[in-house]
Design an enzyme around this catalytic site. Structure first.
Site, short mmCIF file in Angstrom:
data_model
loop_
_atom_site.label_atom_id
_atom_site.label_comp_id
_atom_site.label_asym_id
_atom_site.label_seq_id
_atom_site.Cartn_x
_atom_site.Cartn_y
_atom_site.Cartn_z
CE1 TYR A 44 -34.21 4.38 49.02
CE2 TYR A 44 -32.28 3.64 50.29
CZ TYR A 44 -32.85 3.95 49.08
OH TYR A 44 -32.21 3.82 47.90
CG HIS A 56 -37.87 8.35 45.58
ND1 HIS A 56 -37.42 7.68 44.71
CD2 HIS A 56 -39.33 8.63 45.21
CE1 HIS A 56 -37.83 7.57 43.55
NE2 HIS A 56 -39.25 8.24 43.78
CE LYS A 103 -31.92 10.36 46.66
NZ LYS A 103 -33.29 10.27 46.69
#
Length: 284
Positions: free
Chosen positions: A221, A229, A260
């Site tokens: 993070y 997020h 991601k």
């Protein structure tokens, strides 16, 4: 000094003050693993103890901020200790009884105030019921409900459950540099790689948590996970351990589907940590 209690590889922090210091001062997240005393059957919100990743516990130990301890098996009490223990139990029982009497008094006072506030409504309701039954209306206010004794059931008594004490019992320090039943990670190649990756990313200012729910070792993070997020899914690759192509493709596609970046982490021959990020070019 923060005490981290280890049990078969699980690193637990029982003190609320220590858990707060770990998050605010050292930027380590951990996971709350305990049930709440008032709602033990739910798992939406959890409480102490705070369970740390092995890498988090080792980092705190290396920084000199914490010590790893484990409980010593209970031994028979000596003659002098038995009387001391009995006096402590008696004092605890007396304190419980005093707490019960205090809660009984407060509950009775609160009930009396509520009934006094609703006395007129209660009297009106009783008069209507007497009228419906054809009984003669009684002009005298019935105060039997107000005068009735109130007893607080022992099962409704609020009890404080201590989760941390100044002297939690007999403990001994655990040497995290050598493997043991309480700390089996020392010297394991996978743990060493994970720890070096964890420390490198933590040293760059990132927050990290466990990444098993996304198929990786860590979630990375840019700030506190309560506000951000994760940007990366870190997948640690120990030296000499093959990474099948199908596993690599699966990890990359999963990372893309949850927006991601997959971060492949490994160590070079000189010990430096190397990072390789993977993204699908069609989404650029």
């Amino acid at each position: 000094m923060i005490q981290i209690h280890v049990l078969q590889g699980a690193a637990l922090v029982w003190s609320a003050e220590d858990a707060r210091e770990i998050r605010e001062r050292f930027r380590l997240v951990g996971t709350l693993a305990g049930a709440l005393a008032r709602k033990p059957r739910q798992n939406t919100r959890l409480g102490l103890p705070l369970q740390l990743l092995p890498e988090e516990a080792r980092l705190l130990a290396e920084l000199g901020a914490a010590v790893l301890v484990t409980s010593i098996e209970t031994q028979l009490l000596a003659e002098g200790e038995e009387s001391t223990q009995a006096s402590k139990v008696e004092a605890y029982q007396q304190e419980l009884e005093e707490n019960y009497q205090e809660q009984q008094r407060l509950a009775a006072a609160e009930r009396g105030a509520l009934l006094a506030q609703l006395a007129d409504h209660i009297a009106e309701g009783r008069a209507r019921r007497r009228e419906q039954r054809g009984e003669t209306a009684d002009a005298v206010k019935d105060s039997g409900l107000l005068d009735s004794p109130f007893v607080l059931p022992h099962g409704s008594m609020m009890v404080q459950l201590p989760t941390a004490q100044c002297h939690p019992g007999r403990v001994k320090q655990v040497d995290w540099t050598s493997p043991s039943p309480a700390w089996p990670y020392a010297g394991h190649p996978a743990h060493e790689t994970r720890y070096q990756v964890f420390r490198e990313l933590w040293g760059r200012g990132y927050y990290l948590s466990g990444g098993s729910k996304f198929g990786g070792d860590f979630l990375v993070y840019p700030g506190d996970p309560l506000r951000f997020h994760a940007h990366y899914i870190a997948l640690c690759c120990p030296p000499g351990t093959p990474l099948p192509l199908c596993a690599l493709v699966a990890a990359a596609r999963l990372g893309t589907s949850v927006k991601k970046t997959l971060l492949l982490c490994s160590q070079s021959t000189d010990g430096a940590v190397l990072f390789t990020s993977l993204q699908w070019s069609g989404l650029q």
